[in-house]
Enzyme design. Structure first.
Site, PDB file in Angstrom:
ATOM      1  CE1 TYR A   1      -3.317   2.845   0.695  1.00 40.15           C
ATOM      2  CE2 TYR A   1      -2.727   2.759   3.020  1.00 40.15           C
ATOM      3  CZ  TYR A   1      -3.424   3.356   1.977  1.00 40.15           C
ATOM      4  OH  TYR A   1      -4.226   4.439   2.233  1.00 40.15           O
ATOM      5  CB  SER A  58       4.387 -12.341   1.904  1.00 39.15           C
ATOM      6  OG  SER A  58       4.725 -11.100   2.474  1.00 39.15           O
ATOM      7  CG  ASN A  59      -0.287  -8.288   2.939  1.00 37.07           C
ATOM      8  OD1 ASN A  59      -1.256  -9.025   2.795  1.00 37.07           O
ATOM      9  ND2 ASN A  59      -0.365  -7.126   3.558  1.00 37.07           N
ATOM     10  CG  PHE A  65       7.989   0.925   2.370  1.00 36.18           C
ATOM     11  CD1 PHE A  65       7.241   1.885   3.031  1.00 36.18           C
ATOM     12  CD2 PHE A  65       8.691   1.304   1.239  1.00 36.18           C
ATOM     13  CE1 PHE A  65       7.186   3.189   2.570  1.00 36.18           C
ATOM     14  CE2 PHE A  65       8.648   2.602   0.774  1.00 36.18           C
ATOM     15  CZ  PHE A  65       7.902   3.543   1.447  1.00 36.18           C
ATOM     16  CB  SER A  96       4.182   2.229  13.439  1.00 36.41           C
ATOM     17  OG  SER A  96       2.880   2.238  13.951  1.00 36.41           O
ATOM     18  CE1 TYR A 115       3.767  -3.629  11.920  1.00 36.90           C
ATOM     19  CE2 TYR A 115       2.422  -2.278  13.382  1.00 36.90           C
ATOM     20  CZ  TYR A 115       3.189  -2.409  12.240  1.00 36.90           C
ATOM     21  OH  TYR A 115       3.400  -1.323  11.425  1.00 36.90           O
ATOM     22  CE  LYS A 124       6.764  -1.432  11.276  1.00 39.57           C
ATOM     23  NZ  LYS A 124       7.548  -1.512  10.055  1.00 39.57           N
ATOM     24  CG  ASN A 149      -4.164   5.850  12.199  1.00 38.66           C
ATOM     25  OD1 ASN A 149      -3.420   6.345  13.034  1.00 38.66           O
ATOM     26  ND2 ASN A 149      -4.911   4.804  12.453  1.00 38.66           N
ATOM     27  CG  ASN A 152      -6.729  -6.335  11.165  1.00 42.48           C
ATOM     28  OD1 ASN A 152      -7.480  -6.944  11.917  1.00 42.48           O
ATOM     29  ND2 ASN A 152      -5.685  -6.896  10.574  1.00 42.48           N
TER      30      ASN A 152
HETATM   31  P1  NAD Z   1       1.614  -3.738   2.985  1.00 45.99           P
HETATM   32  O1  NAD Z   1       1.365  -5.075   3.613  1.00 45.99           O
HETATM   33  O2  NAD Z   1       0.664  -3.238   1.984  1.00 45.99           O
HETATM   34  O3  NAD Z   1       3.077  -3.723   2.370  1.00 45.99           O
HETATM   35  C1  NAD Z   1       4.130  -4.439   2.937  1.00 45.99           C
HETATM   36  C2  NAD Z   1       4.859  -5.143   1.836  1.00 45.99           C
HETATM   37  O4  NAD Z   1       5.970  -5.855   2.380  1.00 45.99           O
HETATM   38  C3  NAD Z   1       4.006  -6.159   1.057  1.00 45.99           C
HETATM   39  O5  NAD Z   1       4.101  -5.854  -0.322  1.00 45.99           O
HETATM   40  C4  NAD Z   1       4.659  -7.502   1.373  1.00 45.99           C
HETATM   41  O6  NAD Z   1       4.559  -8.409   0.296  1.00 45.99           O
HETATM   42  C5  NAD Z   1       6.099  -7.084   1.671  1.00 45.99           C
HETATM   43  N1  NAD Z   1       6.856  -7.975   2.545  1.00 45.99           N
HETATM   44  C6  NAD Z   1       6.492  -8.436   3.768  1.00 45.99           C
HETATM   45  N2  NAD Z   1       7.460  -9.217   4.274  1.00 45.99           N
HETATM   46  C7  NAD Z   1       8.464  -9.249   3.357  1.00 45.99           C
HETATM   47  C8  NAD Z   1       9.719  -9.900   3.291  1.00 45.99           C
HETATM   48  N3  NAD Z   1      10.142 -10.709   4.269  1.00 45.99           N
HETATM   49  N4  NAD Z   1      10.504  -9.712   2.211  1.00 45.99           N
HETATM   50  C9  NAD Z   1      10.074  -8.912   1.192  1.00 45.99           C
HETATM   51  N5  NAD Z   1       8.881  -8.288   1.186  1.00 45.99           N
HETATM   52  C10 NAD Z   1       8.081  -8.456   2.254  1.00 45.99           C
HETATM   53  O7  NAD Z   1       1.780  -2.689   4.184  1.00 45.99           O
HETATM   54  P2  NAD Z   1       1.794  -1.094   4.170  1.00 45.99           P
HETATM   55  O8  NAD Z   1       0.570  -0.626   4.861  1.00 45.99           O
HETATM   56  O9  NAD Z   1       2.131  -0.568   2.854  1.00 45.99           O
HETATM   57  O10 NAD Z   1       2.993  -0.854   5.193  1.00 45.99           O
HETATM   58  C11 NAD Z   1       4.320  -0.629   4.751  1.00 45.99           C
HETATM   59  C12 NAD Z   1       5.209  -0.423   5.964  1.00 45.99           C
HETATM   60  O11 NAD Z   1       4.715   0.660   6.735  1.00 45.99           O
HETATM   61  C13 NAD Z   1       5.235  -1.639   6.889  1.00 45.99           C
HETATM   62  O12 NAD Z   1       6.542  -1.762   7.425  1.00 45.99           O
HETATM   63  C14 NAD Z   1       4.250  -1.238   7.974  1.00 45.99           C
HETATM   64  O13 NAD Z   1       4.547  -1.888   9.173  1.00 45.99           O
HETATM   65  C15 NAD Z   1       4.501   0.257   8.072  1.00 45.99           C
HETATM   66  N6  NAD Z   1       3.358   0.994   8.641  1.00 45.99           N
HETATM   67  C16 NAD Z   1       2.109   0.855   8.090  1.00 45.99           C
HETATM   68  C17 NAD Z   1       1.037   1.569   8.638  1.00 45.99           C
HETATM   69  C18 NAD Z   1      -0.354   1.403   8.087  1.00 45.99           C
HETATM   70  O14 NAD Z   1      -1.300   1.786   8.770  1.00 45.99           O
HETATM   71  N7  NAD Z   1      -0.543   0.898   6.879  1.00 45.99           N
HETATM   72  C19 NAD Z   1       1.250   2.417   9.723  1.00 45.99           C
HETATM   73  C20 NAD Z   1       2.530   2.538  10.254  1.00 45.99           C
HETATM   74  C21 NAD Z   1       3.584   1.825   9.693  1.00 45.99           C
HETATM   75  C1  WQD Z   2      -8.714   3.407  13.790  1.00 40.05           C
HETATM   76  C2  WQD Z   2      -9.911   3.656  14.699  1.00 40.05           C
HETATM   77  C3  WQD Z   2     -10.556   1.713  15.960  1.00 40.05           C
HETATM   78  C4  WQD Z   2     -11.785  -0.688  12.510  1.00 40.05           C
HETATM   79  C5  WQD Z   2      -3.550   0.340  13.430  1.00 40.05           C
HETATM   80  C6  WQD Z   2      -2.327  -0.322  14.006  1.00 40.05           C
HETATM   81  C7  WQD Z   2      -1.144   0.586  13.923  1.00 40.05           C
HETATM   82  C8  WQD Z   2      -0.963   1.118  12.510  1.00 40.05           C
HETATM   83  C9  WQD Z   2      -2.224   1.630  11.908  1.00 40.05           C
HETATM   84  C10 WQD Z   2       0.703  -0.088  11.345  1.00 40.05           C
HETATM   85  C11 WQD Z   2      -9.758   3.011  16.076  1.00 40.05           C
HETATM   86  C12 WQD Z   2     -11.649   2.104  14.992  1.00 40.05           C
HETATM   87  C13 WQD Z   2     -11.319   0.324  13.318  1.00 40.05           C
HETATM   88  C14 WQD Z   2     -13.148  -1.037  12.565  1.00 40.05           C
HETATM   89  C15 WQD Z   2     -13.487   0.681  14.220  1.00 40.05           C
HETATM   90  N1  WQD Z   2      -0.516   0.123  11.612  1.00 40.05           N
HETATM   91  N2  WQD Z   2     -12.145   0.989  14.160  1.00 40.05           N
HETATM   92  N3  WQD Z   2     -13.948  -0.324  13.424  1.00 40.05           N
HETATM   93  O1  WQD Z   2      -5.854   1.017  15.485  1.00 40.05           O
HETATM   94  O2  WQD Z   2      -5.110   3.398  15.054  1.00 40.05           O
HETATM   95  O3  WQD Z   2      -3.809   1.538  14.158  1.00 40.05           O
HETATM   96  O4  WQD Z   2      -3.288   0.692  12.069  1.00 40.05           O
HETATM   97  O5  WQD Z   2       1.663   0.379  11.896  1.00 40.05           O
HETATM   98  O6  WQD Z   2      -0.061  -0.134  14.362  1.00 40.05           O
HETATM   99  O7  WQD Z   2      -2.603  -0.663  15.355  1.00 40.05           O
HETATM  100  O8  WQD Z   2      -6.011   2.014  13.154  1.00 40.05           O
HETATM  101  O9  WQD Z   2      -7.642   1.838  11.332  1.00 40.05           O
HETATM  102  O10 WQD Z   2      -7.385  -0.105  12.934  1.00 40.05           O
HETATM  103  O11 WQD Z   2      -8.440   2.006  13.742  1.00 40.05           O
HETATM  104  O12 WQD Z   2     -14.250   1.265  14.982  1.00 40.05           O
HETATM  105  O13 WQD Z   2     -13.622  -1.964  11.884  1.00 40.05           O
HETATM  106  O14 WQD Z   2     -11.064   3.034  14.113  1.00 40.05           O
HETATM  107  O15 WQD Z   2     -11.092   1.260  17.160  1.00 40.05           O
HETATM  108  O16 WQD Z   2     -10.366   3.870  17.003  1.00 40.05           O
HETATM  109  P1  WQD Z   2      -5.247   1.981  14.584  1.00 40.05           P
HETATM  110  P2  WQD Z   2      -7.367   1.365  12.712  1.00 40.05           P
END
Ligand code: NAD
Ligand code: WQD
Length: 349
Positions: free
Chosen positions: A11, A34-35, A86, A130, A155, A159, A185, A204
């Protein structure tokens, strides 16, 4: 700059690769898919009109990584100037069920990656951290000085631990330039609607759940808790458009070029929205109704988390351009054009 990006198909990674290419950087990407799936890469190429060199490699695969870096050196006579890292597993819930998989993938994977990068002389790194490292934040709005907290799932700990590992590496060798970006977020999608958030299974996160209800894939949204100490009782978060987040990485590269040493930045907007405010914004932006029911609080959730984004603005010149209406409009544009997502048959998880 020559940039190795761990992931293109995910993403945030896919949106960032677009901004990097549009800013004139040369990008090579690796992902184990993988995702995610290659369709997302094809769409990045469609949007940018550029071919993106892609290797399907796992970050734990030392030999595979070595081949990517060796081929780049052979073909260009140059090293990678920076790695934007990432790749990782990212579901808090899943990590509670399978913690070892998370520690292996995220921590072991990063250690292997760092070691191979070092072998090829790359000491510049941007890391996807994060807001979850703050746990239940001690200060609102959350500044970078806010102490890191108790994470509520493995998770989040990956981080937090990886941040510590990267800080220790910088202490041991100050030639490293490392930017830790603490994302709040991310929401929304590229305005083309060609790429967006495409979770496997039941989402989620809030916005993909809302868009899947709106498109008819799910009946109603569960709002987790309306008894928090917030104006409407629902949880408050700092939602940031994924394209703004992507642009934050381009800004962070400038800090790397200017030899920033170790730097930590929040990437957020500084504005918090409750769950019900997001639902209303989505309905108004798109002229749709999103049925919801109030459910008990979700374990591990905090009541309020939003950033103080002023450090990134001051030092990186980064300021989010898009607001919640843009995020809701773009998330829906992506979902309605791709009601079933990208249907990644090759996703292995
Ligand atoms: P995503 O799952 O869409 O992207 C992660 C990518 O990593 C996927 O394409 C997956 O195939 C790849 N991947 C996973 N394990 C791997 C491995 N061992 N080797 C090679 N590739 C691998 O997730 P995203 O939302 O784009 O998140 C990207 C990064 O940002 C992640 O590190 C995530 O933890 C971090 N992050 C995401 C959020 C969020 O809310 N989406 C918030 C804070 C931090
Ligand atoms: C946002 C708000 C929920 C879903 C998570 C991870 C965090 C980061 C971002 C990677 C909250 C509420 C949610 C639903 C709801 N990821 N909610 N119904 O929890 O802030 O963070 O994603 O690093 O590590 O924990 O984001 O989008 O899940 O929730 O009411 O079906 O929406 O309770 O208040 P969150 P979220």
């Amino acid at each position: 700059m020559n940039i190795l990006v761990t992931v293109v198909a995910g993403y945030i990674g896919s949106h960032t690769v677009i901004e990097l290419l549009e800013s004139g950087h040369r990008v090579v990407v690796i992902d184990n898919l993988s995702n995610s799936c290659e369709k997302s890469l094809e769409r990045v190429e469609e949007i940018t009109g550029k071919k993106v060199p892609f290797y399907q490699v796992d970050i734990r695969d030392r030999e595979g990584l070595g081949k990517v870096m060796g081929s780049f050196l052979e073909e260009t006579g140059q090293h990678f100037d920076c790695c934007i890292h990432f790749a990782g597993l990212k579901s808090p819930n899943e990590s509670i069920r399978i913690p070892l998989a998370y520690y292996d993938n995220n921590i072991n994977g990063t250690l292997v990656l760092l070691d191979v990068l070092r072998g090829y002389g790359c000491k510049n790194l941007i890391f996807s951290s994060s807001a979850s490292v703050y746990g239940d934040p001690a200060v609102i709005p959350v500044t970078e000085e806010c102490p890191k907290g108790q994470c509520t799932n493995p998770y989040g700990w990956t981080k937090s631990m990886l941040e510590q590992i990267l800080m220790d590496m910088h202490t041991a060798d100050p030639e490293y330039n490392i930017v830790l970006l603490r994302y709040f977020n991310p929401l929304g999608a590229h305005r083309s609607g060609l790429i967006g958030e495409d979770p496997n299974g039941i989402p989620n996160n809030l916005m993909p759940y809302i868009t899947q209800v709106a498109v008819g894939r799910r009946e109603e949204l569960s709002v987790y808790g309306d008894d928090y100490d917030t104006p409407d009782g629902t949880g408050i978060r700092d939602y940031i458009h994924v394209v703004d987040l992507a642009c934050g990485h381009v800004k962070a590269l400038k800090a790397i070029e200017e030899k920033c040493g170790l730097a930590v930045y929040n990437l957020g907007t500084g504005r918090g929205y409750s769950v019900l405010e997001v639902v209303r914004a989505f309905e108004e932006a798109n002229g749709l109704k999103v049925p919801y029911v109030i459910k008990p609080r979700r374990a591990g959730d905090v009541a309020v988390s939003y950033s103080d984004p002023s450090k990134a603005e001051r030092e990186l010149g980064f300021k989010a351009k898009y607001d919640i209406v843009d995020m809701c409009r773009d998330a829906w544009n992506w979902q309605r054009k791709n009601p079933d997502g990208l249907k990644c048959e090759n996703a292995i998880r």
